[in-house]
Design a protein around this motif. Sequence first.
Motif, PDB file in Angstrom:
ATOM      1  N   LEU A   1      47.460  39.915  36.696  1.00  0.00           N
ATOM      2  CA  LEU A   1      46.349  39.708  36.115  1.00  0.00           C
ATOM      3  C   LEU A   1      45.224  39.244  37.042  1.00  0.00           C
ATOM      4  O   LEU A   1      44.165  39.209  36.782  1.00  0.00           O
ATOM      5  CB  LEU A   1      46.686  38.642  35.024  1.00  0.00           C
ATOM      6  N   LEU A   2      46.115  38.453  37.993  1.00  0.00           N
ATOM      7  CA  LEU A   2      45.048  38.069  39.238  1.00  0.00           C
ATOM      8  C   LEU A   2      44.387  39.160  39.900  1.00  0.00           C
ATOM      9  O   LEU A   2      43.334  39.215  40.254  1.00  0.00           O
ATOM     10  CB  LEU A   2      45.757  36.978  40.106  1.00  0.00           C
ATOM     11  N   THR A   3      45.271  40.074  40.217  1.00  0.00           N
ATOM     12  CA  THR A   3      44.828  41.280  41.022  1.00  0.00           C
ATOM     13  C   THR A   3      43.773  41.961  40.090  1.00  0.00           C
ATOM     14  O   THR A   3      42.823  42.478  40.814  1.00  0.00           O
ATOM     15  CB  THR A   3      46.122  42.243  41.359  1.00  0.00           C
ATOM     16  N   GLU A   4      43.934  42.364  38.799  1.00  0.00           N
ATOM     17  CA  GLU A   4      42.991  42.991  38.068  1.00  0.00           C
ATOM     18  C   GLU A   4      41.558  42.060  37.841  1.00  0.00           C
ATOM     19  O   GLU A   4      40.485  42.741  38.131  1.00  0.00           O
ATOM     20  CB  GLU A   4      43.601  43.156  36.702  1.00  0.00           C
ATOM     21  N   ALA A   5      41.801  40.741  38.179  1.00  0.00           N
ATOM     22  CA  ALA A   5      40.277  40.108  38.008  1.00  0.00           C
ATOM     23  C   ALA A   5      39.869  39.939  39.285  1.00  0.00           C
ATOM     24  O   ALA A   5      38.457  39.570  39.203  1.00  0.00           O
ATOM     25  CB  ALA A   5      40.891  38.423  37.728  1.00  0.00           C
ATOM     26  N   GLY A   6      40.273  40.480  40.346  1.00  0.00           N
ATOM     27  CA  GLY A   6      39.749  40.516  41.893  1.00  0.00           C
ATOM     28  C   GLY A   6      40.301  39.398  42.669  1.00  0.00           C
ATOM     29  O   GLY A   6      39.627  39.145  43.683  1.00  0.00           O
ATOM     30  N   LEU A   7      41.511  38.914  42.369  1.00  0.00           N
ATOM     31  CA  LEU A   7      42.124  38.069  43.504  1.00  0.00           C
ATOM     32  C   LEU A   7      43.545  38.461  43.793  1.00  0.00           C
ATOM     33  O   LEU A   7      44.551  38.223  43.214  1.00  0.00           O
ATOM     34  CB  LEU A   7      42.292  36.752  42.776  1.00  0.00           C
ATOM     35  N   PRO A   8      43.485  39.602  44.762  1.00  0.00           N
ATOM     36  CA  PRO A   8      44.804  40.358  44.979  1.00  0.00           C
ATOM     37  C   PRO A   8      45.629  39.704  45.880  1.00  0.00           C
ATOM     38  O   PRO A   8      46.750  40.086  45.906  1.00  0.00           O
ATOM     39  CB  PRO A   8      44.132  41.737  45.557  1.00  0.00           C
ATOM     40  N   LEU A   9      45.470  38.970  46.556  1.00  0.00           N
ATOM     41  CA  LEU A   9      46.316  38.065  47.651  1.00  0.00           C
ATOM     42  C   LEU A   9      46.873  36.966  46.744  1.00  0.00           C
ATOM     43  O   LEU A   9      46.350  36.035  46.672  1.00  0.00           O
ATOM     44  CB  LEU A   9      45.806  37.660  48.850  1.00  0.00           C
ATOM     45  N   VAL A  10      48.056  37.039  46.454  1.00  0.00           N
ATOM     46  CA  VAL A  10      48.678  35.906  45.324  1.00  0.00           C
ATOM     47  C   VAL A  10      50.076  35.529  45.996  1.00  0.00           C
ATOM     48  O   VAL A  10      50.797  36.223  46.462  1.00  0.00           O
ATOM     49  CB  VAL A  10      48.881  36.507  44.175  1.00  0.00           C
ATOM     50  N   THR A  11      50.487  34.198  45.977  1.00  0.00           N
ATOM     51  CA  THR A  11      51.404  33.792  46.313  1.00  0.00           C
ATOM     52  C   THR A  11      51.698  32.367  45.555  1.00  0.00           C
ATOM     53  O   THR A  11      51.047  31.985  44.812  1.00  0.00           O
ATOM     54  CB  THR A  11      51.533  33.253  47.921  1.00  0.00           C
ATOM     55  N   GLU A  12      53.196  32.127  45.457  1.00  0.00           N
ATOM     56  CA  GLU A  12      53.520  31.189  44.590  1.00  0.00           C
ATOM     57  C   GLU A  12      54.694  30.152  45.253  1.00  0.00           C
ATOM     58  O   GLU A  12      55.389  30.698  46.113  1.00  0.00           O
ATOM     59  CB  GLU A  12      54.063  31.486  43.088  1.00  0.00           C
TER      60      GLU A  12
ATOM     61  N   PRO B   1      46.249  30.919  31.816  1.00  0.00           N
ATOM     62  CA  PRO B   1      44.848  31.229  31.808  1.00  0.00           C
ATOM     63  C   PRO B   1      44.696  32.625  31.261  1.00  0.00           C
ATOM     64  O   PRO B   1      45.365  33.543  31.689  1.00  0.00           O
ATOM     65  CB  PRO B   1      44.314  30.939  33.078  1.00  0.00           C
ATOM     66  N   ALA B   2      43.839  32.664  30.269  1.00  0.00           N
ATOM     67  CA  ALA B   2      43.167  34.007  29.704  1.00  0.00           C
ATOM     68  C   ALA B   2      42.331  34.756  30.724  1.00  0.00           C
ATOM     69  O   ALA B   2      41.977  34.255  31.786  1.00  0.00           O
ATOM     70  CB  ALA B   2      42.449  33.762  28.515  1.00  0.00           C
ATOM     71  N   PRO B   3      42.589  36.077  30.538  1.00  0.00           N
ATOM     72  CA  PRO B   3      41.837  36.847  31.391  1.00  0.00           C
ATOM     73  C   PRO B   3      40.622  36.667  31.926  1.00  0.00           C
ATOM     74  O   PRO B   3      40.033  36.614  32.895  1.00  0.00           O
ATOM     75  CB  PRO B   3      42.122  38.506  30.860  1.00  0.00           C
ATOM     76  N   GLU B   4      39.787  36.250  30.832  1.00  0.00           N
ATOM     77  CA  GLU B   4      38.384  35.710  30.757  1.00  0.00           C
ATOM     78  C   GLU B   4      38.103  34.763  31.904  1.00  0.00           C
ATOM     79  O   GLU B   4      37.279  34.512  32.514  1.00  0.00           O
ATOM     80  CB  GLU B   4      37.719  35.825  29.543  1.00  0.00           C
ATOM     81  N   ILE B   5      39.127  33.599  31.986  1.00  0.00           N
ATOM     82  CA  ILE B   5      39.072  32.802  32.827  1.00  0.00           C
ATOM     83  C   ILE B   5      39.164  33.089  34.344  1.00  0.00           C
ATOM     84  O   ILE B   5      38.481  32.774  35.103  1.00  0.00           O
ATOM     85  CB  ILE B   5      39.962  31.509  32.501  1.00  0.00           C
ATOM     86  N   LEU B   6      40.078  33.906  34.336  1.00  0.00           N
ATOM     87  CA  LEU B   6      40.366  34.576  35.633  1.00  0.00           C
ATOM     88  C   LEU B   6      39.229  35.393  36.300  1.00  0.00           C
ATOM     89  O   LEU B   6      38.836  35.144  37.487  1.00  0.00           O
ATOM     90  CB  LEU B   6      41.565  35.150  35.869  1.00  0.00           C
ATOM     91  N   ALA B   7      38.447  36.201  35.445  1.00  0.00           N
ATOM     92  CA  ALA B   7      37.510  37.031  35.786  1.00  0.00           C
ATOM     93  C   ALA B   7      36.500  36.061  36.217  1.00  0.00           C
ATOM     94  O   ALA B   7      35.644  36.358  37.088  1.00  0.00           O
ATOM     95  CB  ALA B   7      37.084  37.831  34.632  1.00  0.00           C
ATOM     96  N   ALA B   8      36.171  34.942  35.481  1.00  0.00           N
ATOM     97  CA  ALA B   8      35.060  33.963  35.779  1.00  0.00           C
ATOM     98  C   ALA B   8      35.446  33.383  37.172  1.00  0.00           C
ATOM     99  O   ALA B   8      34.366  33.272  38.019  1.00  0.00           O
ATOM    100  CB  ALA B   8      34.940  32.820  34.720  1.00  0.00           C
ATOM    101  N   VAL B   9      36.532  32.949  37.464  1.00  0.00           N
ATOM    102  CA  VAL B   9      37.110  32.508  38.820  1.00  0.00           C
ATOM    103  C   VAL B   9      36.514  33.585  39.998  1.00  0.00           C
ATOM    104  O   VAL B   9      36.038  33.242  40.788  1.00  0.00           O
ATOM    105  CB  VAL B   9      38.220  31.953  38.868  1.00  0.00           C
ATOM    106  N   ALA B  10      36.779  34.763  39.436  1.00  0.00           N
ATOM    107  CA  ALA B  10      36.854  35.804  40.624  1.00  0.00           C
ATOM    108  C   ALA B  10      35.416  36.261  41.092  1.00  0.00           C
ATOM    109  O   ALA B  10      34.944  36.896  42.048  1.00  0.00           O
ATOM    110  CB  ALA B  10      37.613  37.034  40.275  1.00  0.00           C
ATOM    111  N   GLY B  11      34.490  35.729  40.192  1.00  0.00           N
ATOM    112  CA  GLY B  11      32.826  35.723  40.276  1.00  0.00           C
ATOM    113  C   GLY B  11      32.395  35.263  41.584  1.00  0.00           C
ATOM    114  O   GLY B  11      31.394  35.533  41.979  1.00  0.00           O
TER     115      GLY B  11
END
Length: 307
Positions: A164-175, A131-141
């Motif tokens: 990218l997820l952290t910068e978008a505003g979703l800092p808690l990430v697991t995979e 996903p492009a950064p703008e997609i992640l930013a839209a989700v983080a809204g």
Amino acid sequence: MSTDPIGVVKRELLVRQLDSWTPAALHRSRRVTFAQAYAGADGGVADAALRVFAEFADLLRGRRTTALTIGPADDHDLSARHAAAQSELPDGLTAHLVPGGVERLPVGLKAAGAAGAPLLVYLDGTGGPGPAPEILAAVAGGRPAELLLVLDPPVWSGADHRRLLTEAGLPLVTEVELVAETPARSEVLVFGTAAGKRLDAFKNALWAVDEYAGVRYRDPADPEGHLLDISLAPHPGPLRRELLTRLATVGAASVTELRQFTAERTVYRPADTNRVLLALLAAGLVRREPEAGRLAGDVTITTAPTP
């Protein structure tokens, strides 16, 4: 509906996540949005997700709940199944099917008025780019927002996507990597949020799904890449190695810090941390301060000196 084993696991995991997210979101706000977007065929996940909302008909009344589905324009099967599912939806839920690629997600979320209210997004990008950064930013809204993202392993780069997820505003990430035996293939499932309770909910759902023959989990952080059976009591081997490696790196850490490490950096649940730490203490591989008492969050753990 697809019988692909990985698809079955993804479908149940999304349904379980919706089961925990929907009542929490509706109690928090009178306006909530669920969005799902697919780069390719959805495999029957999309309509299964929509049908979850029927269980919460009483909570939906008097609220503005939007379900947005984005899929390939030529997927006529998705269109037919969406129409069938839509006819069964409870009052209070508005469902839209938008033809197109995942790049249309930001426009769809804006049209749905998703910003500033609870938002859950499921984005299956298998077969396409990340996903492009703008997609992640839209989700983080969303407030709060959470993202379930599925990618092909060659596309996924843990360090890059975490950033990218952290910068978008979703800092808690697991995979977690979903690995099928026949045919041999895998997909990486990523979860991102800013809410610790929602990260815990995802981890609980991850290990609560039914065990399907031919599908196991792999922790991308495990250097040995061991495969794990889906179980309420997963094999502790990879977590044991990862906690020892973490302690060797930082020198000392509180139980709370190690539980947070487990939640974000491994496939395991925070509660699994205590189980493994007790085994490591019993084996003399780590030490604790204070030496006695309950293994509370403020207890400090260090690696035991080599004899």
